[in-house]
Design an enzyme around this catalytic site. Sequence first.
Site: not given
Lengths: 387, 160
Positions: A167-168
């Site tokens: 998850h960025c």
Amino acid sequence: MSAVMITRKVRKWEKLPGKNTFCCDGRVMMARQKGVFYLTLFLIIGTCALFFAFECPYLAVHLSPTIPVFAALLFLFVMAMLLRTSFSDPGVLPRALPEEATFIEMEIEAANGNVPAGQRPPPRIRNVQINNQIVKLKYCYTCKIFRPPRASHCSICDNCVDRFDHHCPWVGNCVGKRNYRYFYLFTLSLSLLTIYIFTFDIVHVVMRSVNNGFLNTLKETPGTVLEVLVCFFTLWSVVGLTGFHTYLISLNQTTNEDIKGSWSGKNRVQNPYSHKNIIKNCCEVLCGPTYPSVLDRRGLMQEDLLVSAASTAPASSPSSSSSSSTNPVPQTTKTTAPLLPNEHTPDEAKPSIAVSPKEELPPAPKVPPLASPETDVETSIAKDKAH
Amino acid sequence: MDVCPQFHNLQELRHSASLANKVFIQRDYSEGTTCKFQTKFPSELESRIERTLFEDTVKTLNNYYAEAEKIGGQSYFEGCLACTTAYLIFLCMETRYEKVLKKIAKYIQEQNEKIYAPRGLLITDPIERGMRVIEISIYEDRGSSGSSSGSSSVSGSTAR
């Protein structure tokens, strides 16, 4: 108190569980925390604006007009890749409908046999053989499915994502099967843009200093100092990240697998998805088919609302069969007043986070923005370092 | 043994049948993450449909998905062309996968009309279940079954 059933048509994205936000009537899908994404936008647009304002006029005249043209093209490509990564569905797997969940539960119980009272039932794991390696599929208690290989549950977005990478927060979205190549191209083109701007900043300062002296140059173009600072710090992180992902792509691994050490170590299986050939791996990840989204975000469905009214009109039967709506979902769980989009979880998910859910924490979005969705504390610290 | 309910078309199925059970055909991961479904014949369908017909349907679907996910000259060309246009070309062009999905939807509709509905069965397009399962709904004739469930929810395949 009698109630009236009102049926109205809604888009399916309004009823999707999970912690995503949707914009443009379901066309755009992002995570809830978008602050860092706005920072990314600001840094990129701000630095490029300074470059076009301060450097480009001088360089276009004294060196070549193609310099700003190429910078503009690169900037547009970076923005296109960023927006594509941030706004698209990363490959979210929809949760199991009640019948499918029950079917799977029955299969699990049949496989477990009789568990003596008081004993914990065995963990829900299915073994599959992929390319002569045994891979364990874990059961997701939130989504009520056995996760396909390489899928993982993102606790920030509360979805299972196929080929989950990470998850960025910088792009404000998960990176998964559907948007990994856009994410990679974003980091690659951003590296190029950063190097490009940094180089021409230096060239510009040198050229001007020859004529005017170093300190005067800095006074004339203060923007250059800012750009150089931003580029310098960005260079180390983004170029490093691009290198890391190039390494992962050549081995056909995901960040998630790399951090968990799924395919490394003595007694572990070898990566069954790798073609053992760097070119083939790169081609599969970057030039593979473009997978469609299985979340029909903009499809229409019927929603039945119970509206309490003073009149004694009996509620009409909540029939969900209609030729105009696409794939009506069984309405038994949806007889609540309209809630804020995605603020709710389906009723069946809540009471069933039961037997030894070692895999997911209860949905608590108290994760600081730079942490990743890994449930191990150690891996989330390692992820911070990777970013 | 009960005579299988005879339904002549989907309309009749919808009106005179009630949902008895659902069977879920799971994914077959033996070849990796490519989309493929198990061809194992579920026991619930033993009295309803011939094994060969069922296996044919699943094998054809598997072939369609393999065609969509094939990594070869055409997918490279599509990928590189799209990359040079910063993927803006996808705003106006349909990807190969989407074209194959339309073919699949048509095929499932056809199979339902010709083979499954007359036997009181209905296949749901896997894309509506996240490409995780092929859901086959089993219907009983409302008149003959002792316990009929209240609502009949018909999930037909739809063009996306």
